[in-house]
Motif scaffolding. Structure first.
Motif, PDB file in Angstrom:
ATOM      1  N   SER A  40     -10.654 -17.822 -40.375  1.00  0.00           N
ATOM      2  CA  SER A  40     -10.068 -18.710 -41.150  1.00  0.00           C
ATOM      3  C   SER A  40      -8.938 -18.304 -42.178  1.00  0.00           C
ATOM      4  CB  SER A  40     -11.223 -19.428 -42.059  1.00  0.00           C
ATOM      5  OG  SER A  40     -11.565 -18.399 -43.067  1.00  0.00           O
ATOM      6  N   MET A  41      -8.865 -16.825 -42.298  1.00  0.00           N
ATOM      7  CA  MET A  41      -8.016 -16.159 -42.925  1.00  0.00           C
ATOM      8  C   MET A  41      -6.572 -16.098 -42.276  1.00  0.00           C
ATOM      9  SD  MET A  41     -10.081 -12.884 -44.662  1.00  0.00           S
ATOM     10  CE  MET A  41     -10.390 -12.110 -43.192  1.00  0.00           C
ATOM     11  N   ASN A  84     -15.975 -17.377 -37.828  1.00  0.00           N
ATOM     12  CA  ASN A  84     -15.162 -18.336 -38.506  1.00  0.00           C
ATOM     13  C   ASN A  84     -14.712 -17.658 -39.956  1.00  0.00           C
ATOM     14  OD1 ASN A  84     -15.387 -20.030 -36.553  1.00  0.00           O
ATOM     15  ND2 ASN A  84     -17.009 -21.379 -37.477  1.00  0.00           N
ATOM     16  N   ALA A  85     -15.527 -17.074 -40.649  1.00  0.00           N
ATOM     17  CA  ALA A  85     -15.055 -16.745 -41.972  1.00  0.00           C
ATOM     18  C   ALA A  85     -13.724 -15.945 -41.979  1.00  0.00           C
ATOM     19  CB  ALA A  85     -15.990 -15.981 -42.699  1.00  0.00           C
ATOM     20  N   ILE A  86     -13.679 -14.889 -40.801  1.00  0.00           N
ATOM     21  CA  ILE A  86     -12.577 -14.101 -40.440  1.00  0.00           C
ATOM     22  C   ILE A  86     -11.328 -14.975 -40.074  1.00  0.00           C
ATOM     23  CG2 ILE A  86     -11.675 -12.119 -39.430  1.00  0.00           C
ATOM     24  CD1 ILE A  86     -14.637 -10.740 -39.894  1.00  0.00           C
TER      25      ILE A  86
END
Length: 152
Positions: A54-55, A50-52
């Motif tokens: 989201s970019m 998710n953190a990647i």
């Protein structure tokens, strides 16, 4: 044939299930009756952490269609057409699409972006679609297919 990158799961994967030729929309076909509008639907998903992922949310992209009439070798580019990716990770994971066009089709000499060949009842086109993010992220999608314009 469709190819895309990045593809480094579990971190991130940009996938494309292909480009649909819509004529008349919403029907998907690779054979178009001259005079019908032509649209292209690029089907995408972005999966991974998710953190990647989201970019890649709410990011600008451009789509171009490089077309070549096989009978004549004449090439042209349709686009760039700007889009913005969905704003949520859930929407990116679920899959989304961009639709370009409508572009025109006609019999030879009728002024369409896609025309029948001179002295023939059809025209054959190679359509290479490319998609790139415009913010410098590692990414690309390419789809290569054949489209036929047939006299009604």
């Amino acid at each position: 044939m469709t190819t895309s990158q990045p593809n480094v799961l579990p971190a991130i994967a940009l996938t494309c299930s292909g480009v649909d030729i819509l004529s008349p929309p919403p029907a998907a076909t690779d054979i178009v009756d001259a005079g019908q509008p032509v649209q292209f639907r690029i089907n995408l998903a972005i999966n991974g952490l998710n953190a990647i992922v989201s970019m890649y949310a709410n990011e600008p992209v451009e789509v171009k269609h490089h077309i070549e009439q096989i009978e004549t070798g004449i090439r042209q580019t349709l686009g760039p057409v700007p889009f913005v990716t969905p704003a949520s990770v859930a929407a990116l994971n679920a899959g989304f699409s961009f639709t370009t066009g409508p572009f025109t089709s006609s019999v030879n000499g009728g002024g369409g972006a896609f025309q029948t060949a001179a002295g023939d009842d059809d025209g054959v086109y190679r359509v290479l679609t490319e998609l790139h993010f415009t913010t410098g992220k590692l990414n690309s999608v390419f789809d290569d297919r054949i489209l036929v314009v047939s006299a009604p």
